[in-house]
Design a protein around this motif. Structure first.
Motif, mmCIF file in Angstrom:
data_model
loop_
_atom_site.group_PDB
_atom_site.id
_atom_site.type_symbol
_atom_site.label_atom_id
_atom_site.label_comp_id
_atom_site.label_asym_id
_atom_site.label_seq_id
_atom_site.Cartn_x
_atom_site.Cartn_y
_atom_site.Cartn_z
ATOM 1 N N SER A 1 -4.906 6.629 -1.975
ATOM 2 C CA SER A 1 -6.214 7.009 -1.424
ATOM 3 C C SER A 1 -7.179 5.824 -1.340
ATOM 4 N N ALA A 2 -6.888 4.736 -2.030
ATOM 5 C CA ALA A 2 -7.735 3.550 -1.972
ATOM 6 C C ALA A 2 -7.552 2.787 -0.655
ATOM 7 N N TYR A 3 -6.496 3.125 0.092
ATOM 8 C CA TYR A 3 -6.208 2.470 1.366
ATOM 9 C C TYR A 3 -6.712 3.308 2.528
ATOM 10 N N PRO A 4 -7.115 2.661 3.625
ATOM 11 C CA PRO A 4 -7.487 3.420 4.824
ATOM 12 C C PRO A 4 -6.282 4.191 5.366
ATOM 13 N N SER A 5 -6.534 5.204 6.164
ATOM 14 C CA SER A 5 -5.460 6.074 6.668
ATOM 15 C C SER A 5 -4.384 5.300 7.419
ATOM 16 N N GLU A 6 -4.760 4.234 8.139
ATOM 17 C CA GLU A 6 -3.757 3.440 8.872
ATOM 18 C C GLU A 6 -2.738 2.827 7.920
ATOM 19 N N LEU A 7 -3.195 2.450 6.743
ATOM 20 C CA LEU A 7 -2.292 1.856 5.758
ATOM 21 C C LEU A 7 -1.554 2.924 4.960
ATOM 22 N N GLN A 8 -2.182 4.055 4.750
ATOM 23 C CA GLN A 8 -1.523 5.146 4.035
ATOM 24 C C GLN A 8 -0.312 5.658 4.796
ATOM 25 N N ALA A 9 -0.258 5.419 6.111
ATOM 26 C CA ALA A 9 0.887 5.840 6.924
ATOM 27 C C ALA A 9 2.183 5.220 6.406
ATOM 28 N N LEU A 10 2.101 4.074 5.760
ATOM 29 C CA LEU A 10 3.293 3.432 5.198
ATOM 30 C C LEU A 10 3.961 4.330 4.159
ATOM 31 N N ARG A 11 3.175 5.152 3.508
ATOM 32 C CA ARG A 11 3.698 6.082 2.498
ATOM 33 C C ARG A 11 4.709 7.056 3.111
ATOM 34 N N LEU A 12 4.533 7.386 4.379
ATOM 35 C CA LEU A 12 5.416 8.344 5.053
ATOM 36 C C LEU A 12 6.807 7.787 5.332
ATOM 37 N N VAL A 13 6.971 6.469 5.262
ATOM 38 C CA VAL A 13 8.280 5.869 5.561
ATOM 39 C C VAL A 13 8.974 5.352 4.301
ATOM 40 N N LEU A 14 8.476 5.756 3.117
ATOM 41 C CA LEU A 14 9.139 5.394 1.859
ATOM 42 C C LEU A 14 10.459 6.116 1.728
ATOM 43 N N PRO A 15 11.466 5.530 1.133
ATOM 44 C CA PRO A 15 11.478 4.204 0.547
ATOM 45 C C PRO A 15 11.530 3.114 1.627
#
Length: 129
Positions: free
Chosen positions: A79-93
């Motif tokens: 949540s400390a990251y903007p939404s554009e960067l949080q999108a990276l979470r969706l492609v984990l691992p």
């Protein structure tokens, strides 16, 4: 760091292997790939160790900025990251492989989330997926 730098954020190309052997911190360009095949560029600190705290991976996400996967002593939060960067979470691992630099071996690994020391005394690493 030597007398020619302004501060600890100064980065310059490594001109020779001898500089590496002089015990400087070396960052190496690294390719990161999400589970969906998306590719990103970033870097890791080159070390003989594969400990996430030594590598401190950083991924650039377009022009939005970067995600630092190592929080150290502090528990990171997506949540400390903007939404554009949080999108990276969706492609984990996210898997990664560094470039080879002056015969130093490539470093590879898989990131499951944002890492931090959960228990510093025991060296236990936690992850925020």
């Amino acid at each position: 760091m030597d007398d020619t730098v302004q501060n600890e954020l100064t980065v310059r190309p490594v001109p020779s292997r001898e500089v590496i052997e002089a015990d400087f911190q070396i960052i190496v360009r690294t390719v990161f790939e999400g589970k969906d095949g998306s590719r990103y560029v970033g870097y890791v600190y080159w070390r003989a160790s594969d400990h996430i705290g030594d590598l401190q991976p950083v991924v650039f996400v377009g022009t939005a900025g970067c995600v630092t996967f190592w929080g150290g002593m502090f528990q990171p939060a997506w949540s400390a990251y903007p939404s554009e960067l949080q999108a990276l979470r969706l492609v984990l691992p996210v898997s990664f492989t560094s470039e080879v630099l002056f015969e130093l071996s490539a470093i590879s690994g898989v990131l499951e989330g944002l890492y931090y020391f959960q228990n510093v005394e025991d060296g236990i690493v936690g992850v925020v997926a």
